[in-house]
Motif scaffolding. Structure first.
Motif, PDB file in Angstrom:
ATOM      1  N   PRO A 121      -6.807   4.370  -9.196  1.00 56.02           N
ATOM      2  CA  PRO A 121      -7.383   4.298  -7.840  1.00 56.02           C
ATOM      3  C   PRO A 121      -6.568   3.428  -6.892  1.00 56.02           C
ATOM      4  N   PHE A 122      -5.928   2.372  -7.405  1.00 53.11           N
ATOM      5  CA  PHE A 122      -5.099   1.525  -6.554  1.00 53.11           C
ATOM      6  C   PHE A 122      -3.920   2.315  -5.999  1.00 53.11           C
ATOM      7  N   CYS A 123      -3.288   3.079  -6.855  1.00 56.63           N
ATOM      8  CA  CYS A 123      -2.145   3.897  -6.424  1.00 56.63           C
ATOM      9  C   CYS A 123      -2.604   4.959  -5.424  1.00 56.63           C
ATOM     10  N   ILE A 173      -2.779   7.092   0.134  1.00 53.32           N
ATOM     11  CA  ILE A 173      -3.591   7.476   1.294  1.00 53.32           C
ATOM     12  C   ILE A 173      -3.259   6.591   2.493  1.00 53.32           C
ATOM     13  N   ALA A 174      -3.099   5.286   2.233  1.00 53.41           N
ATOM     14  CA  ALA A 174      -2.759   4.356   3.314  1.00 53.41           C
ATOM     15  C   ALA A 174      -1.401   4.701   3.918  1.00 53.41           C
ATOM     16  N   LEU A 175      -0.413   4.997   3.071  1.00 51.91           N
ATOM     17  CA  LEU A 175       0.919   5.358   3.569  1.00 51.91           C
ATOM     18  C   LEU A 175       0.875   6.639   4.396  1.00 51.91           C
ATOM     19  N   LEU A 176       0.240   7.674   3.861  1.00 46.02           N
ATOM     20  CA  LEU A 176       0.188   8.954   4.565  1.00 46.02           C
ATOM     21  C   LEU A 176      -0.632   8.856   5.839  1.00 46.02           C
ATOM     22  N   LEU A 195       1.625  -2.600  -9.045  1.00 41.52           N
ATOM     23  CA  LEU A 195       1.762  -1.442  -9.927  1.00 41.52           C
ATOM     24  C   LEU A 195       2.763  -1.708 -11.047  1.00 41.52           C
ATOM     25  N   SER A 196       3.798  -2.499 -10.758  1.00 39.36           N
ATOM     26  CA  SER A 196       4.757  -2.838 -11.821  1.00 39.36           C
ATOM     27  C   SER A 196       4.097  -3.700 -12.896  1.00 39.36           C
ATOM     28  N   ILE A 197       3.129  -4.513 -12.500  1.00 42.15           N
ATOM     29  CA  ILE A 197       2.367  -5.298 -13.483  1.00 42.15           C
ATOM     30  C   ILE A 197       1.490  -4.378 -14.313  1.00 42.15           C
ATOM     31  N   GLY A 201     -10.372  -9.563  -4.766  1.00 38.92           N
ATOM     32  CA  GLY A 201      -9.273 -10.072  -3.956  1.00 38.92           C
ATOM     33  C   GLY A 201      -8.159  -9.059  -3.778  1.00 38.92           C
ATOM     34  N   SER A 202      -8.018  -8.148  -4.727  1.00 46.37           N
ATOM     35  CA  SER A 202      -7.005  -7.089  -4.614  1.00 46.37           C
ATOM     36  C   SER A 202      -7.513  -5.927  -3.770  1.00 46.37           C
ATOM     37  N   ILE A 203      -8.787  -5.602  -3.947  1.00 41.29           N
ATOM     38  CA  ILE A 203      -9.355  -4.446  -3.244  1.00 41.29           C
ATOM     39  C   ILE A 203      -9.448  -4.686  -1.745  1.00 41.29           C
ATOM     40  N   TYR A 204      -9.795  -5.918  -1.341  1.00 36.57           N
ATOM     41  CA  TYR A 204     -10.036  -6.129   0.090  1.00 36.57           C
ATOM     42  C   TYR A 204      -8.760  -6.024   0.924  1.00 36.57           C
ATOM     43  N   LEU A 205      -7.592  -6.087   0.277  1.00 37.84           N
ATOM     44  CA  LEU A 205      -6.338  -5.876   1.001  1.00 37.84           C
ATOM     45  C   LEU A 205      -5.906  -4.410   0.985  1.00 37.84           C
ATOM     46  N   LEU A 206      -6.578  -3.594   0.178  1.00 39.26           N
ATOM     47  CA  LEU A 206      -6.203  -2.187   0.056  1.00 39.26           C
ATOM     48  C   LEU A 206      -7.158  -1.247   0.770  1.00 39.26           C
TER      49      LEU A 206
END
Length: 315
Positions: free
Chosen positions: A33-35, A40-43, A85-87, A280-285
């Motif tokens: 879901p993060f990817c 979606i954000a990029l497009l 994503l690399s992590i 904390g990761s989701i709120y920036l995405l």
């Protein structure tokens, strides 16, 4: 022995990002879901920029601010997602000390910039609704440029001290950060020094910068509501509300998760670490993903241009 250890860890060459502690086995599944949110954000944001650039009728203050919001979202997500994503995929959590602090600066600076853009957009809606005949004379292109520069400069000036304070602390405890990115407090908590200055200044920035932004937005929308309720017909109410609904939805999607993450980090000591890091990761995405969807669906001009773009491709 204590002196030797302190010397060894002071100003480490690298930090190690753990990802989401306690959920290491689920990293691959969480990355899906993060990817997807990142794509979606990029497009979505790239599409907004393309449509506004290609359509001369959208060369207005509202859409200039929207483009600035799209650029900010692209920078914000790109600052964290590739490393995250690399992590998740390769367990590659190592990050250079300077790169970590640079990432920290970009995240917090562009989060502040986005907050300032929402204030500018709220002001644009206020002028458009409360002073419609003066809108073109108040928000001229030079004024929009000055507002945009002020937003960027304000954020940079207020966030830079956090960067320099974090850089000067001695790090002699560990170089392992239990997070998916270099969040400010997650980094400075590793310092073997009194970090009360960093902590207090971080609180000051949140309440002075973000707090004032929220206050200005509330004042703007209070004036907008007063103007709306003075309109003679219900149809006029609904039409005016429709012009503000997209902006208001984006504001809620931005501030509510951010405020929740901030309060959890400062005061939620009983909250599980993996839950806090996840939020904390989701709120920036989520906001960068939702903003182009909200404005694309709720803003008729952008929706119409997008439909025309697809119709032309089909024909």
């Amino acid at each position: 022995m204590a002196d030797t250890n302190a010397t060894h860890f002071t100003n480490p060459s690298t930090f190690i990002l753990l990802g989401i502690p306690g959920l290491e086995t689920a990293h691959v599944w969480i990355s899906i879901p993060f990817c997807a949110m990142y794509v979606i954000a990029l497009l979505g944001n790239s599409t907004i920029l393309f449509i506004v650039k290609k359509e001369p009728s959208l060369h207005e203050p509202m859409y200039y601010f929207l483009c600035m919001l799209a650029i900010t979202d692209l920078v914000l997500t790109t600052s964290i997602l590739p490393k995250m994503l690399s992590i998740f995929w390769f367990n590659s959590g190592e990050i250079d000390f300077s790169a970590c602090l640079t990432q920290m600066f970009f995240i917090h600076c562009f989060f502040s910039i986005e907050s300032g853009i929402f204030v500018a957009m709220a002001f644009d809606r206020y002028v458009a609704i409360c002073h419609p005949l003066r809108h073109s004379t108040i928000l001229t292109n030079p004024v929009v440029t000055k507002i945009s520069l002020a937003v960027v400069l304000r954020s940079s000036i207020f966030i830079l001290p956090n960067f320099f304070l974090a850089r000067q602390w001695p790090y002699c405890r560990t170089n392992v950060i239990p997070h998916t990115y270099c969040e400010h407090m997650a980094v400075v908590k590793l310092a073997c020094a009194d970090i009360s200055i960093s902590s207090s200044y971080g609180l000051f920035v949140v309440f002075f910068v973000t707090g004032l932004d929220v206050l200005f937005i509330i004042v703007s929308y209070t004036q907008i509501l007063r103007a709306v309720f003075s309109l003679p017909t219900k149809d006029a109410w609904l039409k005016t509300f429709g012009t503000c609904s997209a902006h208001f939805s984006a504001i809620l999607a931005f501030y509510i998760p951010g405020l929740f993450s901030f309060l959890t980090h400062r005061f939620g000591h009983n909250v599980a670490l993996h839950f806090h890091v996840l939020i904390g990761s989701i709120y920036l995405l989520v906001p960068p993903m939702l903003n182009p969807i909200i404005y694309g669906v709720r803003t008729r001009q952008i929706r119409d241009r997008l439909l025309c773009l697809f119709i032309k491709k089909e024909t």
